[in-house]
Structures are given as structure tokens and as C-alpha cells.
Design a protein around this motif. Structure first.
Motif, PDB file in Angstrom:
ATOM      1  N   TYR A   1       0.806  -1.219   0.000  1.00  0.00           N
ATOM      2  CA  TYR A   1       0.000   0.000   0.000  1.00  0.00           C
ATOM      3  C   TYR A   1       0.840   1.272   0.000  1.00  0.00           C
ATOM      4  N   LYS A   2       2.164   1.127  -0.053  1.00  0.00           N
ATOM      5  CA  LYS A   2       3.041   2.291  -0.159  1.00  0.00           C
ATOM      6  C   LYS A   2       3.616   2.467  -1.558  1.00  0.00           C
ATOM      7  N   LEU A   3       3.289   1.563  -2.477  1.00  0.00           N
ATOM      8  CA  LEU A   3       3.823   1.646  -3.830  1.00  0.00           C
ATOM      9  C   LEU A   3       3.219   2.840  -4.571  1.00  0.00           C
ATOM     10  N   HIS A   4       4.060   3.500  -5.370  1.00  0.00           N
ATOM     11  CA  HIS A   4       3.581   4.647  -6.145  1.00  0.00           C
ATOM     12  C   HIS A   4       2.578   4.225  -7.211  1.00  0.00           C
TER      13      HIS A   4
ATOM     14  N   LEU B   1       4.769   2.872 -12.318  1.00  0.00           N
ATOM     15  CA  LEU B   1       5.736   2.082 -11.559  1.00  0.00           C
ATOM     16  C   LEU B   1       7.119   2.718 -11.655  1.00  0.00           C
ATOM     17  N   THR B   2       7.768   2.905 -10.532  1.00  0.00           N
ATOM     18  CA  THR B   2       9.079   3.541 -10.481  1.00  0.00           C
ATOM     19  C   THR B   2      10.147   2.529 -10.065  1.00  0.00           C
ATOM     20  N   THR B   3      11.393   2.941 -10.190  1.00  0.00           N
ATOM     21  CA  THR B   3      12.497   2.069  -9.775  1.00  0.00           C
ATOM     22  C   THR B   3      12.444   1.740  -8.285  1.00  0.00           C
ATOM     23  N   PRO B   4      12.172   2.720  -7.407  1.00  0.00           N
ATOM     24  CA  PRO B   4      12.002   2.358  -5.988  1.00  0.00           C
ATOM     25  C   PRO B   4      10.881   1.352  -5.762  1.00  0.00           C
ATOM     26  N   ASP B   5       9.829   1.421  -6.602  1.00  0.00           N
ATOM     27  CA  ASP B   5       8.750   0.440  -6.482  1.00  0.00           C
ATOM     28  C   ASP B   5       9.255  -0.971  -6.776  1.00  0.00           C
ATOM     29  N   LEU B   6      10.102  -1.102  -7.798  1.00  0.00           N
ATOM     30  CA  LEU B   6      10.650  -2.419  -8.129  1.00  0.00           C
ATOM     31  C   LEU B   6      11.473  -2.970  -6.973  1.00  0.00           C
TER      32      LEU B   6
END
Length: 341
Positions: free
Chosen positions: A173-176, A242-247
Motif C-alpha cells: 500500500y506504499k507503492l507509487h 511504476l518507479t524504480t524504488p517500487d521495483l
């Protein structure tokens, strides 16, 4: 290790002076039972000794600290974060690397190469009749599960294992890419993604010799799956937020959830064997141990490239011996000094 004793303590003679100290006595040495450790302990042996008691706990704390860095809030900014977490990071590094820092010759390159070969051989050896845990990872892994016997133990182990799902729930629930959506569908989608990842893993670990007569076609299907996975991931990143921090966060969530599933499968081993999934569970466990071992081994190997690290370690471990002029090289070579009576 030897402890200095006076003959006065042993045989009752030796005259004390006016201050009550023994002025004339002969010094002897009595054995205390503590050895003077100069023998190098192999990486695999240290891993077997500390894996479940220290390394797993250290990685768990490290993951929590990483999540705190990414999603936590401190009023004082970076300074407050460092002051709050520095003791926890010190605990993590101590649990992970203390067995190797205090291991004689632990940063000598030749020993590192030998330890790596020994560790890979132990990790990949299938075992067999009469095999022992110090020779085969599979035998050692089975022995580590021997404590789970009773129903009460299985229930308690299950409850403890579920704590990692809280970790996964918080990350999802913190994913962009999810925005501010807090619906249950986001969490269900994360489980669907996990099932797909497990299916892909199964597809790449199935041996065509055991499950079919067309190994060429099976390898071709694996190649198609790999290409489709890469293309699908690229398109998903391009077409969504989806961003790199999300991955990176998704990887952490998958690791935590996978460890939960692995722990539950080990706890309820009989049921897993009934459905024929025990082989896959064993391979997943092997991957986890290989990953944890590499995360510990790589920093040690990198430090061993610098000769002064090994020299500093020897000085650090045998400082008292150096200060007395003792030649450590003779001890490490197994030579014994001449003892004069």
C-alpha cells in the motif's frame, strides 16, 4: 589457553612478605580448557553454525530498517534517523560479520577461494545414504527442521511465520503505482503476482529429463517465457506509474512473503509432500541460503583483495602476542616453540 599459577598456590609453600604477597615462588601454567584459536574456520562451517540463530535475524532487522528509511518519518531528518538506527545497524553488522572478523586468516585471498569452493560444494551436494550435514546442504537443511515435531510447535511456528505478511501488507500500500488506493484488490493483486512468480520459478527449475522427452522444446519454452517476462516488465514500467524504488520495494515484499511461504511449508511438511511440492520448496530454500551466503561472502571477499586488511586483522586478533614478540606465523604453520625445562 593456559593460566599462570604460582607454586605457592599449588603446593602451599612460598613465603609472603609484609604486604601479604608471595615473594618467592615458582610459576607454573595450568590448563583452563579454553583453546588459543589459530585455526581458520571455513565459511560453510560458520554459516551452518550461525545461519538460523544470527544471520536470518540480522537480515530481518536489516529489511525493517530499509523499510523505515524508505517510508518512515523522523522529525529531525537524516540526523535523527542516524541517531535512532545506528545501534540497530551495528547489531545487524555484528550478527552478520563477527564470525568472520574474528576468524583467523579470514581475509586471506587463498583462504577465501578455498572457502568459496567448499561452500559451493556443500550447497550443491545432493547427499545420500550416510551423508552428514557438514557435507551436504540438503542433509543440514533437513536436520534444522527436526525441532518441529508436535502440533503445538507447528501452530506456534505458523503464528510466528505470519509476521512477515505484515511486512508485505505495509509495502504493497506504499507503492507509487497504487496511488492512494487502499482497496483490498491491491493486496489480492500482489498475491496474484506472487503466484505468477512462483509458476515462473517452477517452469525454470523443472528438469526436462524427469518431466518430458523433448528437452529442446522445453528449453525453447523457457526462453520464450524469459523474453516475455522481460518485455512485459518493460511495458508495465512504461505504461504505468511504476518507479524504480517500487521495483526494489516489490522485491523486498516478495522476499518476505516467499520466506513466509517457505516457513509454513516446512512447518506443515507432511501436507506439502502429499501434494508433491516438497522438491520445489527445497530448491527455493536452497536459493534463500545461497542468497544470504552471497550477501555475507561478497563483502568479505572484496576486503580480502586488500593485503593490509588481513594484516590488520592479524594484528587485531593477536595484539598481545605481537606486543610480546611472539611469531604468529609459526603458530599458524603448526610449529611449536621449544620448551625449556
Amino acid at each position: 589457553m593456559w593460566r599462570k599459577l604460582s607454586k605457592n598456590n599449588l603446593f602451599g609453600y612460598g613465603k609472603p612478605d609484609e604486604l601479604g604477597t608471595v615473594s618467592s615462588s615458582v610459576e607454573l601454567y595450568g590448563k583452563t580448557g579454553r583453546g588459543f584459536v589459530v585455526q581458520h574456520i571455513k565459511f560453510a562451517e560458520n554459516y551452518r553454525l550461525y545461519s538460523r540463530s544470527h544471520f536470518v535475524k540480522a537480515f530481518e532487522v536489516a529489511m525493517l530498517l530499509i523499510v523505515y528509511i524508505a517510508y518512515g518519518y523522523t522529525k529531525g531528518g537524516a540526523t535523527s534517523f542516524i541517531l535512532i538506527t545506528i545501534s540497530s545497524w551495528f547489531l545487524v553488522f555484528s550478527w552478520l560479520f563477527a564470525p568472520y572478523i574474528f576468524n583467523p586468516c579470514g581475509f586471506e585471498w587463498q583462504k577465501i577461494v578455498e572457502d568459496f569452493d567448499d561452500w559451493i560444494g556443500w550447497l550443491m551436494y545432493k547427499g545420500g545414504i550416510g551423508a552428514k550435514g557438514d557435507k551436504s546442504w540438503e542433509v543440514w537443511w533437513e536436520e534444522e527442521q527436526a525441532h518441529i515435531q508436535t502440533l503445538r510447535g507447528r501452530i506456534l511456528e505458523t503464528i510466528l511465520s505470519l509476521r512477515f505478511l505484515i511486512f508485505q501488507y505495509g509495502i504493497v500500500y506504499k507503492l507509487h503505482v497504487g496511488g492512494h488506493n487502499t482497496s483490498l484488490g491491491i493486496y489480492i493483486f500482489s498475491w496474484i503476482a506472487l503466484v505468477i512468480a512462483a509458476a515462473i520459478f517452477k517452469a525454470f527449475t523443472i528438469s526436462p529429463k524427469k518431466h518430458g522427452k523433448l528437452p529442446v522444446i522445453w528449453r525453447f519454452l523457457q526462453m520464450v517465457i524469459a523474453i516475455s517476462l522481460v518485455v512485459g516488465l518493460i511495458l508495465f514500467v512504461m505504461l504505468t506509474t511504476l518507479t524504480t524504488p517500487d521495483l526494489f520495494a516489490i522485491s523486498l515484499a516478495f522476499i518476505a512473503t516467499g520466506w513466509t511461504m517457505l516457513s509454513l511449508a516446512i512447518t506443515w511438511k507432511r501436507f506439502v509432500k502429499l501434494i508433491g511440492a516438497w522438491g520445489s520448496i527445497r530448491e527455493i530454500a536452497r536459493m534463500y541460503d545461497a542468497g544470504m551466503g552471497l550477501l555475507i561472502f561478497v563483502p568479505v571477499a572484496l576486503l580480502s583483495w586488500f593485503p593490509f586488511i588481513s594484516a590488520f586483522q592479524s594484528r587485531f586478533l593477536f595484539n598481545q602476542a605481537f606486543s610480546r614478540g611472539l611469531e604468529i606465523s609459526l603458530i599458524l604453520a603448526g610449529n611449536k616453540a621449544n620448551v625449556q625445562s
